[in-house]
Design a protein around this motif. Structure first.
Motif, PDB file in Angstrom:
ATOM      1  N   SER A 128      16.600  92.845 -78.580  1.00  0.00           N
ATOM      2  CA  SER A 128      15.739  92.339 -79.444  1.00  0.00           C
ATOM      3  C   SER A 128      14.144  92.972 -79.325  1.00  0.00           C
ATOM      4  CB  SER A 128      15.678  90.670 -78.705  1.00  0.00           C
ATOM      5  OG  SER A 128      15.252  91.206 -76.716  1.00  0.00           O
ATOM      6  N   GLY A 129      14.138  94.122 -78.211  1.00  0.00           N
ATOM      7  CA  GLY A 129      13.394  94.957 -77.959  1.00  0.00           C
ATOM      8  C   GLY A 129      12.516  95.392 -80.097  1.00  0.00           C
ATOM      9  N   ALA A 130      13.190  95.465 -81.056  1.00  0.00           N
ATOM     10  CA  ALA A 130      12.623  95.976 -81.835  1.00  0.00           C
ATOM     11  C   ALA A 130      13.787  95.577 -83.066  1.00  0.00           C
ATOM     12  CB  ALA A 130      13.113  97.170 -82.429  1.00  0.00           C
ATOM     13  N   GLU A 131      13.590  94.946 -84.457  1.00  0.00           N
ATOM     14  CA  GLU A 131      13.840  93.929 -85.310  1.00  0.00           C
ATOM     15  C   GLU A 131      13.458  94.603 -86.980  1.00  0.00           C
ATOM     16  OE1 GLU A 131      14.162  90.126 -88.198  1.00  0.00           O
ATOM     17  OE2 GLU A 131      12.047  90.568 -86.523  1.00  0.00           O
ATOM     18  N   GLY A 171       6.569  94.682 -83.292  1.00  0.00           N
ATOM     19  CA  GLY A 171       5.662  93.476 -81.699  1.00  0.00           C
ATOM     20  C   GLY A 171       3.874  94.805 -81.961  1.00  0.00           C
ATOM     21  N   ALA A 172       4.261  95.796 -82.477  1.00  0.00           N
ATOM     22  CA  ALA A 172       2.490  96.927 -82.035  1.00  0.00           C
ATOM     23  C   ALA A 172       1.807  96.641 -83.866  1.00  0.00           C
ATOM     24  CB  ALA A 172       3.721  98.435 -81.866  1.00  0.00           C
ATOM     25  N   GLN A 173       2.110  95.717 -84.654  1.00  0.00           N
ATOM     26  CA  GLN A 173       1.267  95.585 -85.399  1.00  0.00           C
ATOM     27  C   GLN A 173       0.368  95.744 -85.463  1.00  0.00           C
ATOM     28  OE1 GLN A 173       0.854  97.232 -88.580  1.00  0.00           O
ATOM     29  NE2 GLN A 173       1.703  95.850 -89.520  1.00  0.00           N
ATOM     30  N   GLY A 174      -1.141  96.127 -86.195  1.00  0.00           N
ATOM     31  CA  GLY A 174      -2.452  95.638 -85.927  1.00  0.00           C
ATOM     32  C   GLY A 174      -2.519  94.463 -86.607  1.00  0.00           C
ATOM     33  N   GLY A 218      11.179 103.696 -75.488  1.00  0.00           N
ATOM     34  CA  GLY A 218      11.366 103.194 -74.598  1.00  0.00           C
ATOM     35  C   GLY A 218      12.124 102.436 -74.720  1.00  0.00           C
ATOM     36  N   ARG A 219      12.365 101.521 -76.239  1.00  0.00           N
ATOM     37  CA  ARG A 219      13.344 100.019 -75.809  1.00  0.00           C
ATOM     38  C   ARG A 219      14.841 100.120 -76.458  1.00  0.00           C
ATOM     39  NH1 ARG A 219       8.755  99.830 -77.870  1.00  0.00           N
ATOM     40  NH2 ARG A 219       7.408  97.935 -77.811  1.00  0.00           N
ATOM     41  N   THR A 220      15.765  99.256 -75.391  1.00  0.00           N
ATOM     42  CA  THR A 220      17.210  99.510 -74.930  1.00  0.00           C
ATOM     43  C   THR A 220      18.617  99.255 -76.447  1.00  0.00           C
ATOM     44  OG1 THR A 220      17.654  97.385 -74.475  1.00  0.00           O
ATOM     45  CG2 THR A 220      16.851  99.487 -73.148  1.00  0.00           C
ATOM     46  N   GLY A 221      17.193  99.099 -77.444  1.00  0.00           N
ATOM     47  CA  GLY A 221      18.324  98.677 -79.289  1.00  0.00           C
ATOM     48  C   GLY A 221      17.203  98.110 -80.338  1.00  0.00           C
ATOM     49  N   PHE A 222      18.588  97.261 -81.443  1.00  0.00           N
ATOM     50  CA  PHE A 222      17.045  97.075 -81.947  1.00  0.00           C
ATOM     51  C   PHE A 222      17.893  95.763 -82.326  1.00  0.00           C
ATOM     52  CE2 PHE A 222      19.760 100.123 -83.539  1.00  0.00           C
ATOM     53  CZ  PHE A 222      19.830 100.395 -85.215  1.00  0.00           C
ATOM     54  N   PHE A 223      18.170  94.828 -83.451  1.00  0.00           N
ATOM     55  CA  PHE A 223      19.088  93.826 -84.174  1.00  0.00           C
ATOM     56  C   PHE A 223      18.460  93.393 -85.396  1.00  0.00           C
ATOM     57  CE2 PHE A 223      15.058  91.055 -82.869  1.00  0.00           C
ATOM     58  CZ  PHE A 223      14.893  90.666 -83.953  1.00  0.00           C
ATOM     59  N   GLN A 239      20.138 105.199 -88.202  1.00  0.00           N
ATOM     60  CA  GLN A 239      20.080 106.356 -87.117  1.00  0.00           C
ATOM     61  C   GLN A 239      18.864 106.675 -87.034  1.00  0.00           C
ATOM     62  OE1 GLN A 239      23.089 107.221 -85.398  1.00  0.00           O
ATOM     63  NE2 GLN A 239      21.367 108.328 -83.917  1.00  0.00           N
ATOM     64  N   ALA A 240      18.006 106.664 -88.096  1.00  0.00           N
ATOM     65  CA  ALA A 240      17.220 106.738 -87.848  1.00  0.00           C
ATOM     66  C   ALA A 240      16.394 106.263 -87.002  1.00  0.00           C
ATOM     67  CB  ALA A 240      15.887 107.564 -89.268  1.00  0.00           C
ATOM     68  N   VAL A 241      16.885 105.003 -87.029  1.00  0.00           N
ATOM     69  CA  VAL A 241      15.924 103.660 -86.245  1.00  0.00           C
ATOM     70  C   VAL A 241      16.394 103.978 -85.205  1.00  0.00           C
ATOM     71  CG1 VAL A 241      15.869 100.538 -86.279  1.00  0.00           C
ATOM     72  CG2 VAL A 241      15.619 101.690 -88.452  1.00  0.00           C
ATOM     73  N   ALA A 242      17.562 103.808 -84.693  1.00  0.00           N
ATOM     74  CA  ALA A 242      18.190 103.991 -82.875  1.00  0.00           C
ATOM     75  C   ALA A 242      17.237 105.090 -82.542  1.00  0.00           C
ATOM     76  CB  ALA A 242      19.704 103.962 -83.366  1.00  0.00           C
ATOM     77  N   ASP A 243      16.654 106.719 -83.324  1.00  0.00           N
ATOM     78  CA  ASP A 243      16.190 107.496 -83.138  1.00  0.00           C
ATOM     79  C   ASP A 243      14.856 107.129 -82.254  1.00  0.00           C
ATOM     80  OD1 ASP A 243      18.908 108.660 -83.342  1.00  0.00           O
ATOM     81  OD2 ASP A 243      18.400 109.519 -84.646  1.00  0.00           O
ATOM     82  N   HIS A 244      14.422 106.286 -83.346  1.00  0.00           N
ATOM     83  CA  HIS A 244      13.272 105.956 -83.333  1.00  0.00           C
ATOM     84  C   HIS A 244      12.303 105.332 -82.212  1.00  0.00           C
ATOM     85  CE1 HIS A 244       8.857 104.372 -84.030  1.00  0.00           C
ATOM     86  NE2 HIS A 244       9.603 103.247 -84.678  1.00  0.00           N
TER      87      HIS A 244
END
Length: 206
Positions: free
Chosen positions: A126-129, A73-76, A160-165, A150-155
């Motif tokens: 839901s903090g990152a997709e 959600g940080a796209q310019g 500071g986000r707790t997960g992704f989907f 795994q790179a997504v999980a590390d990023h």
């Protein structure tokens, strides 16, 4: 033949969009006339890039073998507008007046709608997709998909986000996400393509 030892990873750059679209075409639009398949695939990748604010590619000898695109959600606004303009230009080549998600790429548009609903409901991760995860058939056996996830999980953890989907469907190997330890949160039938099911998978990070 590419090997895992010759594989390198780097950040996704705008110049990678064309090769990513080529992989997309090979995997999901090879049944279309080649020019139409290319245009639709490029438009779809542009659609994902409108929301992407982080990405990674895996390549061998300069050839893109896999990619992952992530939205936090940080796209310019300027970058989003640039990809939107590119998407609309591609659609104008498909057919005058064509609309994304109506005349072409309807499934991708529907998956975007499911993702929005899931994020707005505050679903797990839901903090990152992950907008797109794609791996060339030539990279099978190299651990490409696992390393990209795994790179997504590390990023995601570093930001500071707790997960992704991610959203996927029966046209993909959904068992791959089960194998990686992602949890299936949702399953529903597609309206865009009757007979197909859509899925939400997520990963909660400790």
């Amino acid at each position: 033949m590419p090997t895992a030892s010759s594989l390198i990873f780097r950040r996704f750059e705008e110049r990678d969009a064309e090769q990513a679209a080529r992989l997309f075409q090979q995997q999901w639009h090879d049944d279309l006339e080649p020019r139409l398949g290319r245009l639709v695939s490029e438009a779809t990748v542009c659609n994902y890039l409108m929301d992407t604010d982080w990405g990674l590619v895996g390549e061998v000898d300069g050839r893109l073998m896999g990619a992952v695109l992530v939205s936090r959600g940080a796209q310019g606004a300027e970058t989003r507008a640039r990809w939107l303009e590119r998407r609309e230009a591609l659609l104008s080549e498909v057919a005058p007046g064509t609309r994304f998600g109506v005349d072409v790429a309807a499934l991708e548009a529907e998956e975007g709608e499911v993702a929005r609903r899931y994020a707005e409901a505050g679903g797990v991760g839901s903090g990152a997709e992950i907008k797109l995860l794609i791996v060339s058939p030539d990279a099978r056996g190299m651990g490409m998909g696992r390393r990209l996830v795994q790179a997504v999980a590390d990023h995601v953890r570093d930001t500071g986000r707790t997960g992704f989907f991610l959203i996927t469907d029966d046209a993909c190997n959904v068992g791959f996400y089960d194998h990686l330890g992602l949890a299936r949160q949702l399953e529903e039938p597609s309206r865009a393509e009757p007979g197909l099911n859509l899925y939400v998978y997520s990963k909660e990070l400790g």
